[in-house]
Design a protein around this motif. Structure first.
Motif, PDB file in Angstrom:
ATOM      1  N   ALA A 235       0.716  -1.393   0.011  1.00  0.00           N
ATOM      2  CA  ALA A 235       0.112   0.092  -0.041  1.00  0.00           C
ATOM      3  C   ALA A 235       0.839   1.238  -0.060  1.00  0.00           C
ATOM      4  N   TYR A 236       1.707   1.316   1.000  1.00  0.00           N
ATOM      5  CA  TYR A 236       2.639   2.619   1.012  1.00  0.00           C
ATOM      6  C   TYR A 236       3.946   2.431  -0.008  1.00  0.00           C
ATOM      7  N   ALA A 237       4.579   1.474   0.271  1.00  0.00           N
ATOM      8  CA  ALA A 237       6.135   1.069  -0.216  1.00  0.00           C
ATOM      9  C   ALA A 237       6.068   1.085  -1.764  1.00  0.00           C
ATOM     10  N   GLY A 238       4.986   0.593  -2.293  1.00  0.00           N
ATOM     11  CA  GLY A 238       4.833   0.623  -3.871  1.00  0.00           C
ATOM     12  C   GLY A 238       5.227   1.622  -4.641  1.00  0.00           C
ATOM     13  N   SER A 239       5.034   2.841  -4.243  1.00  0.00           N
ATOM     14  CA  SER A 239       5.396   4.145  -4.932  1.00  0.00           C
ATOM     15  C   SER A 239       6.971   3.851  -5.256  1.00  0.00           C
ATOM     16  N   SER A 240       7.584   3.712  -4.263  1.00  0.00           N
ATOM     17  CA  SER A 240       9.067   3.767  -4.338  1.00  0.00           C
ATOM     18  C   SER A 240       9.791   2.870  -5.378  1.00  0.00           C
ATOM     19  N   PHE A 241       8.986   1.717  -5.650  1.00  0.00           N
ATOM     20  CA  PHE A 241       9.597   0.933  -6.733  1.00  0.00           C
ATOM     21  C   PHE A 241       9.755   1.501  -8.282  1.00  0.00           C
ATOM     22  N   ILE A 242       9.240   2.560  -8.231  1.00  0.00           N
ATOM     23  CA  ILE A 242       9.616   3.334  -9.497  1.00  0.00           C
ATOM     24  C   ILE A 242      10.958   3.933  -9.456  1.00  0.00           C
ATOM     25  N   CYS A 243      12.027   3.781  -8.574  1.00  0.00           N
ATOM     26  CA  CYS A 243      13.195   4.182  -8.629  1.00  0.00           C
ATOM     27  C   CYS A 243      13.832   2.718  -8.685  1.00  0.00           C
ATOM     28  N   PRO A 244      14.863   2.798  -9.737  1.00  0.00           N
ATOM     29  CA  PRO A 244      15.679   1.733  -9.690  1.00  0.00           C
ATOM     30  C   PRO A 244      16.454   1.162  -8.685  1.00  0.00           C
ATOM     31  N   GLU A 245      16.666   2.013  -7.885  1.00  0.00           N
ATOM     32  CA  GLU A 245      17.407   1.520  -6.666  1.00  0.00           C
ATOM     33  C   GLU A 245      16.544   0.908  -5.669  1.00  0.00           C
ATOM     34  N   PHE A 246      15.327   1.132  -5.864  1.00  0.00           N
ATOM     35  CA  PHE A 246      14.476   0.438  -4.575  1.00  0.00           C
ATOM     36  C   PHE A 246      13.535  -0.553  -5.232  1.00  0.00           C
ATOM     37  N   ARG A 247      13.641  -0.846  -6.544  1.00  0.00           N
ATOM     38  CA  ARG A 247      13.158  -1.915  -7.282  1.00  0.00           C
ATOM     39  C   ARG A 247      13.387  -3.386  -6.881  1.00  0.00           C
ATOM     40  N   HIS A 248      14.450  -3.451  -6.443  1.00  0.00           N
ATOM     41  CA  HIS A 248      14.907  -4.830  -5.769  1.00  0.00           C
ATOM     42  C   HIS A 248      13.790  -5.383  -4.499  1.00  0.00           C
ATOM     43  N   LEU A 249      13.370  -4.496  -3.961  1.00  0.00           N
ATOM     44  CA  LEU A 249      12.344  -4.538  -3.049  1.00  0.00           C
ATOM     45  C   LEU A 249      10.951  -5.428  -3.466  1.00  0.00           C
ATOM     46  N   LEU A 250      10.674  -5.255  -4.816  1.00  0.00           N
ATOM     47  CA  LEU A 250       9.736  -5.861  -5.309  1.00  0.00           C
ATOM     48  C   LEU A 250      10.115  -7.528  -5.978  1.00  0.00           C
ATOM     49  N   ASN A 251      11.599  -7.744  -5.954  1.00  0.00           N
ATOM     50  CA  ASN A 251      11.841  -9.049  -6.302  1.00  0.00           C
ATOM     51  C   ASN A 251      10.993 -10.116  -5.782  1.00  0.00           C
ATOM     52  N   GLY A 252      10.598 -10.897  -6.649  1.00  0.00           N
ATOM     53  CA  GLY A 252       9.752 -12.169  -6.389  1.00  0.00           C
ATOM     54  C   GLY A 252       8.396 -11.672  -6.721  1.00  0.00           C
ATOM     55  N   PHE A 261      -0.739  -1.365  -4.750  1.00  0.00           N
ATOM     56  CA  PHE A 261      -0.445  -0.349  -3.952  1.00  0.00           C
ATOM     57  C   PHE A 261      -1.115   0.912  -4.001  1.00  0.00           C
ATOM     58  N   ASN A 262      -0.912   1.787  -3.172  1.00  0.00           N
ATOM     59  CA  ASN A 262      -1.855   3.094  -3.326  1.00  0.00           C
ATOM     60  C   ASN A 262      -1.138   4.339  -3.921  1.00  0.00           C
ATOM     61  N   PRO A 263      -1.482   4.685  -5.077  1.00  0.00           N
ATOM     62  CA  PRO A 263      -0.572   5.763  -5.571  1.00  0.00           C
ATOM     63  C   PRO A 263      -1.299   7.063  -4.868  1.00  0.00           C
ATOM     64  N   LYS A 265      -1.406   7.247  -1.642  1.00  0.00           N
ATOM     65  CA  LYS A 265      -0.431   7.426  -0.381  1.00  0.00           C
ATOM     66  C   LYS A 265       0.897   8.115  -0.964  1.00  0.00           C
ATOM     67  N   TRP A 266       1.332   8.053  -1.918  1.00  0.00           N
ATOM     68  CA  TRP A 266       2.735   8.423  -1.966  1.00  0.00           C
ATOM     69  C   TRP A 266       3.208   8.538  -3.385  1.00  0.00           C
ATOM     70  N   LEU A 267       2.247   8.595  -4.489  1.00  0.00           N
ATOM     71  CA  LEU A 267       2.673   8.988  -5.731  1.00  0.00           C
ATOM     72  C   LEU A 267       1.751  10.175  -6.314  1.00  0.00           C
ATOM     73  N   LEU A 268       1.589  10.969  -5.272  1.00  0.00           N
ATOM     74  CA  LEU A 268       0.954  12.415  -5.594  1.00  0.00           C
ATOM     75  C   LEU A 268      -0.271  12.203  -6.453  1.00  0.00           C
ATOM     76  N   VAL A 269      -1.190  11.310  -6.571  1.00  0.00           N
ATOM     77  CA  VAL A 269      -2.341  11.194  -7.158  1.00  0.00           C
ATOM     78  C   VAL A 269      -3.279  11.362  -5.918  1.00  0.00           C
ATOM     79  N   ASN A 270      -4.448  12.195  -6.095  1.00  0.00           N
ATOM     80  CA  ASN A 270      -5.224  12.515  -5.070  1.00  0.00           C
ATOM     81  C   ASN A 270      -6.063  11.151  -4.487  1.00  0.00           C
ATOM     82  N   PHE A 271      -6.351  11.249  -3.377  1.00  0.00           N
ATOM     83  CA  PHE A 271      -7.313  10.192  -2.939  1.00  0.00           C
ATOM     84  C   PHE A 271      -8.713  10.237  -3.740  1.00  0.00           C
TER      85      PHE A 271
END
Ligand code: PLP
Length: 442
Positions: A235-252, A261-263, A265-271
């Protein structure tokens, strides 16, 4: 967009809507476009650099208005979910493309996405078991179904179990607050031995309490081997996976059946805007499809269109993909990445300040924009510190419990947050901690 431009654009939008309403009698009530008209009119992925507001508004006139609410609403959503999936480097299997078997849908919340996944998984396993043993009733199967998530999962997961009428068991997380494959395997072996039917697992990437990550590379293969639906709640962390350096968190993620995930929450799209993908869209559609006469339309069995009403709880839906279209184009991928990186860097700045003060301890690894910390000492002491912080009303912190410890959570979330705010917050917390420790001694 600064507030001056926002005022100007807002007023222009009011004119746009008023012009539309004034001229509405001159428009057709039903569009001329054919299913699939929209995809060739927009690029296959989000722009790297920002577009101008004029470009986007011109495209609304050119691309959206001829398709009115339908099919433009549906088709833009499918394309936006593909754009976003590509930003995250989701495996192809989750994308709709021209003829994919997967695809994305915008749900209202992560809770809804988890519930949809659980209900689809419940139907899938029920049909599989009934196909093998036609005498089995749904009731007999339901009472044996069991789902799993880590003991760190959000309460919405437990709620999905309650609403879905199935047992949901918490798997004890490890020292880093992560669900591990061995702990899951142990639990389901025990349950199978008791005649239960494990069918669904929710893995969390970025838990609410401390932003820990379940071990997908271990949990995923267990789910695949045991034929259990794997849903990922990021929900929260998904937005960070757009950065190559955090994409490994989505491996698997390749082991999963559904991912959310919720854009908002952290990807600037309004609720509200909660992005959910499935690998096999027929799993969702097959579980919830009913076609009364008043909802029938001429293209429904043509395979040419996506009928999102079968992918969600409500039948009616809003044009939420417009928000994504505007945000992705106004910021560009680079702008969105910069936004995420800034928040994470500010969280590390706060972490650094804490490290320099021996009165405090950091309670979980700081991976993204959340810092879990506490004063070294009792839970009572930390409850008193939180009380002082929140009653001063300069900043607001929400606490959690981590393995019995009362912990304070410092979350970077504002669009306009700067380093000065972090330092102000730290000075404030540090001062209140000094006051508290002094008062404790007296
Ligand atoms: N899952 C996680 C990990 C969350 O952190 C949250 C909310 O904070 C949710 C689910 C629930 O999200 P929603 O409010 O979109 O249902």
């Amino acid at each position: 967009m600064n507030s001056r431009e926002f005022r100007r654009r807002g007023k222009e939008m009011v004119d746009f809507v008023a012009d539309y309403l004034e001229g509405i009698e001159g428009r057709q009530v039903y569009p001329d476009v054919q299913p699939g008209y929209l995809r060739p009119l927009v690029p296959t992925s989000a722009p790297e650099e920002p577009d101008t507001f004029e470009d986007i508004i011109n495209d609304v006139e050119k691309i959206i208005m001829p398709g009115a609410a339908s099919p433009a609403c549906t088709e833009l959503e499918t394309v936006m979910m593909d754009w976003l999936g590509k930003m995250l480097k989701l495996p192809e299997a989750f994308l709709a493309g021209e003829a994919g078997e997967g695809g994305g849908v915008i749900q209202g919340s992560a809770s809804e996405a988890t519930l949809m996944a659980l209900l689809a998984a419940r139907t899938k396993v029920t049909r599989r078991l009934q196909a093998a043993s036609p005498g089995l009733t749904q009731g007999a199967i339901m009472e044996k179904l069991v789902a799993y998530s880590s003991d760190q999962a959000h309460s919405s997961v437990e709620r999905a179990g309650l609403i879905g009428g199935v047992k949901l068991k918490a798997i004890p997380s490890d020292g880093k607050f992560a669900m591990r494959g061995s702990a899951l395997q142990e639990a389901l072996e025990r349950d199978k031995a008791e005649g239960l039917i494990p069918f669904f697992v929710v893995a969390t990437l970025g838990t609410t309490s401390c932003c820990s990550f379940d071990n997908l590379l271990e949990v995923g293969p267990v789910c695949n081997k045991e034929d259990m639906w794997l849903h990922i709640d990021a929900a929260y962390a998904g937005s960070s996976f757009i950065c190559p350096e955090f994409r490994h968190l989505l491996n698997g993620v390749e082991f999963a059946d559904s991912f959310n995930f919720n854009p908002h929450k952290w990807l600037l799209v309004n609720f509200d805007c909660s992005a959910m993908w499935v690998k096999n869209r027929t799993d969702l559609i097959g579980a919830f499809k009913l076609d009364p006469l008043y909802l029938k339309h001429s293209h429904q069995d043509s395979g040419l269109i996506t009928d999102y009403r079968h992918w969600q709880l409500p039948l009616g839906r809003r044009f939420r993909s417009l928000k994504m279209w505007f945000v992705f184009r106004m910021y560009g991928i680079k702008g969105l990445q910069a936004y995420i990186r800034k928040h994470i860097q500010l969280a590390h700045e706060f972490e650094h300040l804490l490290h320099q003060d021996p009165r405090f301890e950091i309670c979980a690894e700081v991976t993204l924009g959340l810092v879990c910390f506490r004063l070294k000492g009792s839970n009572k002491l930390n409850e008193a510190l939180l009380e002082r912080i929140n009653s001063a009303k300069k900043i607001h912190l929400v606490p959690c419990h981590l393995k019995g410890k009362f912990v304070l959570r410092f979350a970077i979330c504002s669009r306009t947050v700067e380093s000065t705010h972090v330092r102000l917050a730290w000075d404030h917390i540090s001062q209140l901690a000094s006051d508290l420790l002094r008062a404790e001694k007296e």
